[in-house]
Motif scaffolding. Structure first.
Motif, PDB file in Angstrom:
ATOM      1  N   ARG A 116      59.337  11.647 -25.115  1.00  0.00           N
ATOM      2  CA  ARG A 116      58.800  11.007 -26.319  1.00  0.00           C
ATOM      3  C   ARG A 116      59.432  11.541 -27.596  1.00  0.00           C
ATOM      4  N   GLN A 117      59.709  12.857 -27.622  1.00  0.00           N
ATOM      5  CA  GLN A 117      60.212  13.487 -28.836  1.00  0.00           C
ATOM      6  C   GLN A 117      61.728  13.661 -28.829  1.00  0.00           C
ATOM      7  N   HIS A 118      62.397  13.075 -27.852  1.00  0.00           N
ATOM      8  CA  HIS A 118      63.858  13.099 -27.742  1.00  0.00           C
ATOM      9  C   HIS A 118      64.404  14.517 -27.656  1.00  0.00           C
ATOM     10  N   TYR A 119      63.684  15.388 -26.925  1.00  0.00           N
ATOM     11  CA  TYR A 119      64.152  16.743 -26.668  1.00  0.00           C
ATOM     12  C   TYR A 119      64.956  16.756 -25.376  1.00  0.00           C
ATOM     13  N   LYS A 120      65.527  17.912 -25.070  1.00  0.00           N
ATOM     14  CA  LYS A 120      66.259  18.065 -23.819  1.00  0.00           C
ATOM     15  C   LYS A 120      65.300  17.896 -22.650  1.00  0.00           C
ATOM     16  N   ARG A 121      65.699  17.059 -21.697  1.00  0.00           N
ATOM     17  CA  ARG A 121      64.838  16.707 -20.568  1.00  0.00           C
ATOM     18  C   ARG A 121      65.053  17.627 -19.385  1.00  0.00           C
ATOM     19  N   ILE A 122      64.093  17.631 -18.495  1.00  0.00           N
ATOM     20  CA  ILE A 122      64.198  18.354 -17.234  1.00  0.00           C
ATOM     21  C   ILE A 122      64.960  17.459 -16.256  1.00  0.00           C
ATOM     22  N   PRO A 123      65.994  17.986 -15.614  1.00  0.00           N
ATOM     23  CA  PRO A 123      66.769  17.152 -14.682  1.00  0.00           C
ATOM     24  C   PRO A 123      65.891  16.576 -13.566  1.00  0.00           C
ATOM     25  N   GLU A 124      66.203  15.339 -13.176  1.00  0.00           N
ATOM     26  CA  GLU A 124      65.438  14.697 -12.107  1.00  0.00           C
ATOM     27  C   GLU A 124      65.543  15.484 -10.811  1.00  0.00           C
ATOM     28  N   SER A 125      66.693  16.100 -10.581  1.00  0.00           N
ATOM     29  CA  SER A 125      66.862  16.895  -9.357  1.00  0.00           C
ATOM     30  C   SER A 125      65.883  18.077  -9.339  1.00  0.00           C
ATOM     31  N   ALA A 126      65.629  18.668 -10.505  1.00  0.00           N
ATOM     32  CA  ALA A 126      64.671  19.782 -10.583  1.00  0.00           C
ATOM     33  C   ALA A 126      63.254  19.286 -10.309  1.00  0.00           C
ATOM     34  N   LEU A 127      62.921  18.108 -10.827  1.00  0.00           N
ATOM     35  CA  LEU A 127      61.596  17.535 -10.583  1.00  0.00           C
ATOM     36  C   LEU A 127      61.411  17.226  -9.100  1.00  0.00           C
ATOM     37  N   LEU A 128      62.423  16.640  -8.485  1.00  0.00           N
ATOM     38  CA  LEU A 128      62.332  16.317  -7.059  1.00  0.00           C
ATOM     39  C   LEU A 128      62.262  17.587  -6.210  1.00  0.00           C
ATOM     40  N   PHE A 129      63.008  18.623  -6.598  1.00  0.00           N
ATOM     41  CA  PHE A 129      62.948  19.881  -5.870  1.00  0.00           C
ATOM     42  C   PHE A 129      61.549  20.484  -5.950  1.00  0.00           C
ATOM     43  N   LEU A 130      60.946  20.411  -7.128  1.00  0.00           N
ATOM     44  CA  LEU A 130      59.582  20.914  -7.304  1.00  0.00           C
ATOM     45  C   LEU A 130      58.612  20.165  -6.391  1.00  0.00           C
ATOM     46  N   GLY A 131      58.830  18.863  -6.249  1.00  0.00           N
ATOM     47  CA  GLY A 131      58.011  18.082  -5.325  1.00  0.00           C
ATOM     48  C   GLY A 131      58.262  18.473  -3.877  1.00  0.00           C
ATOM     49  N   LEU A 132      59.507  18.748  -3.557  1.00  0.00           N
ATOM     50  CA  LEU A 132      59.886  19.091  -2.194  1.00  0.00           C
ATOM     51  C   LEU A 132      59.292  20.421  -1.747  1.00  0.00           C
ATOM     52  N   ILE A 133      59.140  21.366  -2.655  1.00  0.00           N
ATOM     53  CA  ILE A 133      58.606  22.679  -2.265  1.00  0.00           C
ATOM     54  C   ILE A 133      57.083  22.738  -2.330  1.00  0.00           C
ATOM     55  N   GLY A 134      56.444  21.573  -2.469  1.00  0.00           N
ATOM     56  CA  GLY A 134      54.988  21.528  -2.363  1.00  0.00           C
ATOM     57  C   GLY A 134      54.252  20.921  -3.538  1.00  0.00           C
ATOM     58  N   GLY A 135      54.957  20.619  -4.615  1.00  0.00           N
ATOM     59  CA  GLY A 135      54.285  20.112  -5.808  1.00  0.00           C
ATOM     60  C   GLY A 135      54.196  18.598  -5.909  1.00  0.00           C
ATOM     61  N   SER A 136      54.541  17.910  -4.840  1.00  0.00           N
ATOM     62  CA  SER A 136      54.569  16.444  -4.909  1.00  0.00           C
ATOM     63  C   SER A 136      53.215  15.791  -5.181  1.00  0.00           C
ATOM     64  N   PRO A 137      52.096  16.253  -4.616  1.00  0.00           N
ATOM     65  CA  PRO A 137      50.822  15.589  -4.945  1.00  0.00           C
ATOM     66  C   PRO A 137      50.469  15.703  -6.424  1.00  0.00           C
ATOM     67  N   GLY A 138      50.580  16.897  -6.981  1.00  0.00           N
ATOM     68  CA  GLY A 138      50.265  17.086  -8.402  1.00  0.00           C
ATOM     69  C   GLY A 138      51.206  16.321  -9.304  1.00  0.00           C
ATOM     70  N   MET A 139      52.485  16.330  -8.939  1.00  0.00           N
ATOM     71  CA  MET A 139      53.471  15.625  -9.747  1.00  0.00           C
ATOM     72  C   MET A 139      53.224  14.121  -9.721  1.00  0.00           C
ATOM     73  N   LEU A 140      52.928  13.586  -8.555  1.00  0.00           N
ATOM     74  CA  LEU A 140      52.681  12.144  -8.439  1.00  0.00           C
ATOM     75  C   LEU A 140      51.448  11.741  -9.250  1.00  0.00           C
ATOM     76  N   LEU A 141      50.383  12.522  -9.153  1.00  0.00           N
ATOM     77  CA  LEU A 141      49.174  12.229  -9.936  1.00  0.00           C
ATOM     78  C   LEU A 141      49.450  12.307 -11.434  1.00  0.00           C
ATOM     79  N   ALA A 142      50.187  13.338 -11.864  1.00  0.00           N
ATOM     80  CA  ALA A 142      50.501  13.484 -13.291  1.00  0.00           C
ATOM     81  C   ALA A 142      51.382  12.339 -13.772  1.00  0.00           C
ATOM     82  N   MET A 143      52.356  11.958 -12.974  1.00  0.00           N
ATOM     83  CA  MET A 143      53.249  10.859 -13.366  1.00  0.00           C
ATOM     84  C   MET A 143      52.478   9.552 -13.516  1.00  0.00           C
ATOM     85  N   LYS A 144      51.566   9.306 -12.621  1.00  0.00           N
ATOM     86  CA  LYS A 144      50.770   8.085 -12.723  1.00  0.00           C
ATOM     87  C   LYS A 144      49.783   8.158 -13.882  1.00  0.00           C
TER      88      LYS A 144
END
Length: 108
Positions: free
Chosen positions: A44-72
């Motif tokens: 929203r504020q046009h700052y440096k973003r977190i790479p999508e690969s880092a987000l997917l890795f976070l989901g892969l190591i167990g954070g996928s339920p929380g990430m999916l809920l937050a994204m929705k």
């Protein structure tokens, strides 16, 4: 070690493993939620973003339920198929792996 002590040891070890796993999953999902919200704010504020690969890795190591809920919840990356299809697939695979481990542990 007697048979009874061995069984007690196995029960304590199993209980400790459950507590460690639960604690890990709670923390990794909390981190995934925070990272998702941080990335939404950065978008929203046009700052440096977190790479999508880092987000997917976070989901892969167990954070996928929380990430999916937050994204929705904040409508972040909801149009990206790699997240809206990928995270549920990761969750499904993690559940299946947990079932296989549980069955293996109780059959052995």
């Amino acid at each position: 070690m007697t048979r009874m002590r061995y069984i007690e040891h196995e029960e304590r070890t199993g209980l400790m493993l459950i507590w460690i796993t639960t604690g890990y999953l709670a923390w990794i999902n909390l981190i995934a939620i925070c990272v998702t919200l941080w990335d939404k704010r950065a978008a929203r504020q046009h700052y440096k973003r977190i790479p999508e690969s880092a987000l997917l890795f976070l989901g892969l190591i167990g954070g996928s339920p929380g990430m999916l809920l937050a994204m929705k919840a904040v409508r972040h990356k909801t149009l990206h198929k790699k997240f809206m299809i990928g995270l549920p697939i990761i969750i499904t695979l993690q559940i299946l792996l947990s079932i296989v481990i549980w069955i293996h542990r109780h059959i052995s």
